[in-house]
Design an enzyme around this catalytic site. Sequence first.
Site, PDB file in Angstrom:
ATOM      1  CB  CYS A  95      55.535   4.742 -25.961  1.00  0.00           C
ATOM      2  SG  CYS A  95      55.585   3.718 -24.483  1.00  0.00           S
ATOM      3  CG  HIS A 100      60.584   4.262 -26.462  1.00  0.00           C
ATOM      4  ND1 HIS A 100      60.038   5.477 -26.155  1.00  0.00           N
ATOM      5  CD2 HIS A 100      59.993   3.367 -25.630  1.00  0.00           C
ATOM      6  CE1 HIS A 100      59.156   5.333 -25.173  1.00  0.00           C
ATOM      7  NE2 HIS A 100      59.110   4.062 -24.833  1.00  0.00           N
ATOM      8  CD  GLU A 118      61.914   7.637 -28.124  1.00  0.00           C
ATOM      9  OE1 GLU A 118      61.410   7.078 -29.109  1.00  0.00           O
ATOM     10  OE2 GLU A 118      61.477   7.497 -26.973  1.00  0.00           O
TER      11      GLU A 118
END
Lengths: 356, 1056
Positions: free
Chosen positions: A249, A333, A335
Amino acid sequence: MSKGYLVLGNGEVFSGSWLGNKEAIGEVVFNTSHNGYEEIATDPSYYGQIVVMTAPQQGNYGVNDSFWESRQLWIRGFICLELQKSTANSAWLERLNEHGIPAIDNLDTRSLVLHLRDQGTQVGAMFSANSIEEAREKALPLVRSFSDQELNWAYQVSRKKNQKMEGASTGGPRVAVVDYGCKQNIIRELIKRCREVMIFPANTSAQEILDWNPDGILLSNGPGNPQDVLGAPETIRELLGKKVIFGICMGHQLLGRALGGETFRLKFGHRGANHPIQDLRSGKVFMTSQNHGYAITKESLPSSVELTHINLNDKTVSGISSAKHNCFSVQFHPESHPGPRDAENLFDEFIERIQA
Amino acid sequence: MPRIEKYKKVLIIGSGPIVIGQACEFDYSGTQACKALVAEGIEVILVNSNPATIMTDPEIASKVYIEPLEKTFVEKIIAAERPDAIIPTLGGQTALNLGLELDRSGILKKYNVEMIGATPEVIKSAEDREIFNQLLRKVGAKHTRSQMIRDFKHGLKVSDELGFPIILRPNYTLGGGGGGVAYSKEEFEIMLAHALGESPTSEVLIEESILGWKEFELEVMRDRAGTFVVICSIENFDPCGVHTGDSITVAPQQTLSDLEYQDMRDEARRILDIVGLECGGANIQFAVDPKTKKRVVIEMNPRVSRSSALASKATGFPIAKIAALLAIGYRLDEIQNDITKSTPSCYEPALDYVVTKIPRFAFEKFYGAKDQLSTQMKSVGEVMSIGRTFKESFQKALCAQESYLGFDEVVFDKKKLSHPSSHRILQVAQAFRESLSVEEVNHLTMISPWFLEQIEEIVHFEEKIRKFPMNKDILTSAKRFGFSDGRLAQLQNSTEEDIRKLRNDLEVLPVYLKVDTCAGEFASETPYFYSSYWGSATPVQTSKKQKVIVIGSGPNRIGQGIEFDYCCVRGVKQLQKQGFEVIMINSNPETVSTDYDTSDQLYFEPLDFEHVFDVVNHVQPMGLVLQLGGQTPLSLVHELHKNGVPILGSTIETIDFTEDRSRFQIVCEGIGFEIPEAGLASDLNEALLCADRIGYPLICRPSYVLGGRRMEIIENIEDLKRYFTMYASEISPKARCFMDQFLENALEIDVDIVRGQDWSLVGGIVEHIEAAGVHSGDSMGVIPPQRLRSELLQIIEKQCLQLADKLNVIGHLNVQLAIKNERVYIIEANPRCSRTVPFLAKATGIPLVDLGIMAMTLVPRDQIPLSDFNWKSIEVVCVKGVVFPFKKFPEADSILGPEMKSTGESMGRGQEYSEALMKAFISSHQKLPREGEVFLSLREQDKKTLLPVAQDLLKLGFRLSATSGTAQFLYENGVDCIPVKKVHEGRPNCVDRIRSGGVHLVINTTSGRQAVEASFSIRRSCTDFSIPCLTEDHAAEAFVLALKKQKSGEFGIYPI
Ligand SMILES: Nc1ncnc2c1ncn2[C@@H]1O[C@H](COP(=O)(O)OP(=O)(O)O)[C@@H](O)[C@H]1O
Ligand SMILES: Nc1ncnc2c1ncn2[C@@H]1O[C@H](COP(=O)(O)OP(=O)(O)O)[C@@H](O)[C@H]1O
Ligand SMILES: [Mg+2]
Ligand SMILES: [Mg+2]
């Protein structure tokens, strides 16, 4: 219950029910994820933003400390159509208020979202008022004050001190994280795969990082405009080629800038859990969690940088890689938290690159 | 990965007649798929036995076969057509099973046909419990513990291990019999013995119970490149233990955190991968323990399903269409999102609204059936509604049921709250009116507290409405909570009209929001709308075209189903052809009519006056078409008319005329129709007098009964007394009982007519196979008529056209007649499109619905090629077969009567009557036995008629058995037969004989309440064991004709 107003920089007013104590000012952005309000509110990338959830009902499953993505709530305000506030369960509203975050519900979020989509992201102020006229008047100085504030948001949200963490994988590498506003789940994913993780504040010098002698470096996510993270591209440039670098990001945008690319502001950003990304190398398509207002300009990238991922909705740059500098990064993302975990394997790719 | 070029000709299998659990959602998915493939230039061959579908319309596929969905027939089609591939995943379980069978028997290999969409291996992996559980374990997914039981003792042992309650699932399940939940050891022992007996293989799967767990469904898709998306998450309001098809469901899921949801999503992907579904859509059901959060997988369906139709309507993502395109090689990212027209189809829809589905039930149609929901699906239809919040959406869905105004008040009964039933939702709300807490209601129902809180908030708001005078704020809030005008009127002690006036004065009006797949993130072009009281006014789409609204038929129910959706969709297409902009309003997510690309604008709304009139005010059409959606739109006609809404076609006078018995009678007599003797009674005394005048048998029906019609044939005075005692509460001077002379053994026919201003046409005459007394929807039918003389036909046609003239019909008219001793009696006339219209259209090729639209839009005679339309020139004989849901209702009797009970129909087409009959029986899931024993038990008046039938059966090689009276009669007439005891004569009796598998066909005619009750167990055992059971003499004759045809082994297949 008093009336709550959201007044945008362009003078547009939206009203609902006021659920807070003090006013808030911020960039008004919308997120289309169905779930994950607590993860979103604690994600430092939302620093300085008033978040509008498009999913109408929020707070449905209460709160849970383990969902936190950092040490505090970062959003400036929370807006939705209906916020759970029944006698049995109003935990989310209480948590917002405990942390001084005002909310407005009962607000026609769809009209607001269509407005933001068409007019682009705006600064807005939210507060309680007695009438629309009063709201407009009250908003003017507030909105103006927003542009006076410092813009080095990444530095503001970043940890101020180094933080060392034991990893769970004894055979794994040692990884340095540069914290521009890092989500906790990035750390969790790294801990699973590393022997040791050291998190450095955003303004740490390249030398200090290299002194720790990491096997790889992760450039984290973070809030705001990459252009405002002054010094970061220079620092990263010093690290290039020395260690494997993985950016996420904001980290991706900064890596892009370090490699000589430009970034630009998206009209209203990408925030949600359903963004299709294509890996141009394998052709594979997967769903990703996204939260960004800026992107790398495709044409600005030097020829040594490979475009690895694109967003299939608007064809914007979503991932780059440089063989020369042994670094890569993605705009989305991996994650997750909230959102799909389809790209989780990028962490494995990072480790593999380190160990290659 | 673009399209795979080798698939040039593809065979699609439909799902056959509508049955419980497999309804018009497969017409929706099949139609979408056909259209998508045809648009790709692929030659699409379709086979489906259900004529009431849009997909079997000649415009949808390249070639249509209305033939039985059985191996032998489909093999012939494959041999004739030689398709490159077959898609078995679009026609429900029927198509999937047929696909497997075609594969297993080597037919696909023989003709070199590839199965696409899902391979046989994938289907087996998902369908076979053992294999599937093994795969689940491989990917770390949990499932309930279960064991296949083959003997009683073993069962007891396993039950000790699994604990109670416990779930029983007899293998090769025989309908309602056998399966279910046992709560105690005693109950289990009884049920296990029963279940072992019910299973033909004596196998019962015993499963650990997860009753009360939260139930979820994920609708997922995958393409050949491995791209995986969740189209929609669905959460069941009713917890595990109530079949998802019977549960109220909500989308997207509301009570899982992101962490829990992503765990489920990841697991779904792993399951899809390990099962090996290469591309297409699938449905995976999960259960989550609310306490421990433990999650198990309930099942997976590797095909489009009922839920995928719901998911498509809920999100705007056309799952079936995309599945078809994926099957021929495309990838998700290569297909455009139809709604936004700017983004690709590889995305997960984001919703900024809440969708509620509420099923619709038909327990009242089945005398004796227990209104109890369990693990077996019983609902016959469903409604969907969209609102910005759960509350708005839920109350709209209640309105869409067409039987509630919202959370109607009921007498509170704790037992009814804790036992799931079709009306339990009203008890939930009532509980909060009785001040029960969310915890208490959760304890009694296991419904998630979040849902209960929402309902509690609605109920608490009622108090506000009751107490305070209406102002703009309260009214707006009330509408945002989803309160209907009708319910507000109840709470305020005013009228719906007053509430509407107040809404207009205070400007509390709905806005129409778009279903756009992306929560507003991208602009969308597709005019698919729902109403809400959240939001600012939306401008109406302007166009130069004149606008017409077509009102759909709402949820499927017995008596009003897919056939009306067919009419609506045809109507929309014809209106579009004539240059109108067509707006569709409907509440049924299963249908083609609610596909966003069927009409020019779609409004997903309840079909009550409030919501329909609001849309009318919003779009300002030049007219409304009310004749296509069955009784639902017609029931709105008075209020719409009163409010000045222009209605296309027959005026309100015409409609009233057909319902005003005395005026109607005079007109009919003028034309030369006979009218059965009739009377009205408000109590038993009047009824007795009336019966004296008319004579027995009689046909009785209360003039006003909600839900079921309570129509019965009364044979004698005892019967009449019983009837009036039984329905005493429903008959009064205000709601009198109609009593008609019952025309015994009369031939019934359906005539469908279209009349324009200066033209009219008979669309066809369907001759019923059973005599009058069996509801026209339940009797089989044949066109061209086999028994009516052509001179009489001509007279009837003329009379019916005269009737249409006299009633001043513009559009459709359906006339039901009974013919006895050459005299033509009129039973009823309906000024609308009828159930027979799709059947007729398929049989004759006459586009009846299109003609109806031309009539209603006043197209003059010279523009209609009337001479092309002669129904008598049809070349094949077409027989309508009928399908019943008796298996699902263990207490229900399969005897046919004047109240409709069937859920679906099939069509058999043949060179001759017998061929068509044979196919119609097969398509209606009737086994045609080739040998074995036929058991007969006949009432006196049928013995003579059925003697030749018995003789024919002997000649066909069957053995006969019969109850004493019938046996005696047969014996006296030289027919050999084994006498068998009646049930009350001791054991072993005829039922024992049937249940032990010794009987292959039953002919059982009875009448009179007592005799019917006495013979119930005969028919019931046939239902349980799937043995054909004929309860009417003409049907028996027809059946034997079909048996003869089958024996000859000759049949053809005929594309339409
Ligand atoms: N072990 C169980 N305990 C309690 N309820 C169950 C159990 N298994 C299934 N059910 C319920 O029965 C319903 C039907 O079961 P399912 O396996 O989905 O059959 P079907 O093929 O008819 O959809 C489910 O929707 C669920 O509510
Ligand atoms: N007078 C009658 N004599 C014999 N059968 C009748 C008579 N009236 C009705 N029926 C039978 O009952 C069925 C249902 O009656 P009908 O008036 O058509 O009700 P519906 O409105 O449900 O179609 C008919 O299809 C017919 O078989
Ligand atoms: Mg199921
Ligand atoms: Mg009728």
